[in-house]
Scaffold this active site. Structure first.
Site, PDB file in Angstrom:
ATOM      1  N   SER A 122       1.791   6.212  -5.252  1.00 53.04           N
ATOM      2  CA  SER A 122       1.512   5.668  -3.922  1.00 53.04           C
ATOM      3  C   SER A 122       2.261   4.377  -3.616  1.00 53.04           C
ATOM      4  O   SER A 122       2.269   3.924  -2.474  1.00 53.04           O
ATOM      5  CB  SER A 122       0.003   5.425  -3.746  1.00 53.04           C
ATOM      6  OG  SER A 122      -0.415   4.300  -4.498  1.00 53.04           O
ATOM      7  N   LYS A 159      -2.478  -1.789  -4.725  1.00 51.57           N
ATOM      8  CA  LYS A 159      -2.098  -1.558  -3.327  1.00 51.57           C
ATOM      9  C   LYS A 159      -1.709  -2.892  -2.680  1.00 51.57           C
ATOM     10  O   LYS A 159      -1.951  -3.970  -3.232  1.00 51.57           O
ATOM     11  CB  LYS A 159      -3.278  -0.959  -2.534  1.00 51.57           C
ATOM     12  CG  LYS A 159      -3.743   0.413  -2.986  1.00 51.57           C
ATOM     13  CD  LYS A 159      -2.776   1.504  -2.599  1.00 51.57           C
ATOM     14  CE  LYS A 159      -3.336   2.884  -2.909  1.00 51.57           C
ATOM     15  NZ  LYS A 159      -3.441   3.143  -4.362  1.00 51.57           N
TER      16      LYS A 159
END
Length: 201
Positions: A122, A159
């Site tokens: 991701s 993230k």
């Protein structure tokens, strides 16, 4: 002489550190210190450093690496690998000492406290790939837009942090993944700041 790769620079720094302590490590010890799968990987780095004139190899000696100079202790970090961090769907925390690696301090923007192995894709647009070891600087605070290691309801993920007026979002850097919206009642904490990575192999 072409610039050293980060991994090769770290091997040189390790050899300089050991030389200052009066030790000439074997190939097996170098492989163990850096998590190499075999002595052959250590041999390639050592041979390249010798060809660059940065170290000398004494023939027919198991501990035949001679280092002309020294790097100083501040150039090296001995960092624990504490488990995995998700670059994708958050994974359950499995924090526990797996191994320790000697790494060059210059590889990191901040001084890391530990390493985590990335699982998932991701964050590929930020250059963080599946299998990378990321350095984490312990911090409970982070600015909007920083890459963080966060804990959400007991699960760990890496993230980009987005602080909205009403809620926090954890943003992936891969269009195939959706942002994680942190619910108001979620058990959320920032564990640390991303400060660099090591790509082994």
């Amino acid at each position: 002489m072409p610039p050293l790769t980060p991994q090769r620079a770290a091997v040189l720094a390790f050899l300089q550190e050991q030389a200052q302590a009066g030790v000439s490590p074997s190939l097996a010890e170098i492989a163990q210190a850096f998590g190499f799968a075999s002595r052959n990987a250590a041999q390639k780095h050592v041979q390249a450093l010798a060809e660059a004139g940065l170290i000398e190899l004494l023939p027919n000696q198991k501990r035949g690496i001679r280092v002309p100079g020294g790097a100083g202790r501040d150039a090296l970090l001995n960092l624990p690998v504490l488990g995995r961090v998700a670059a994708g769907v958050p994974i359950g925390a499995d924090i526990g000492l797996e191994r320790q690696l000697w790494l060059d301090r210059a590889l990191f923007s901040l001084r890391p406290d530990y390493l985590l192995q990335v699982q998932g894709d991701s964050m590929i647009d930020d250059g963080i790939l599946d299998g990378d070891l990321v350095g984490v600087h312990r911090s409970k605070e982070a600015r909007d837009g920083q890459i963080v290691v966060a804990r959400v309801d007991g699960e760990i993920t890496i993230k980009r942090l987005e602080r909205g007026t009403e809620r926090i979002r954890l943003l992936p850097r891969n269009r195939a993944h959706a942002p994680i919206v942190v619910a108001a009642d979620a058990d959320f904490a920032i564990e640390g700041l991303y400060c660099g990575l090591i790509r082994q192999g």
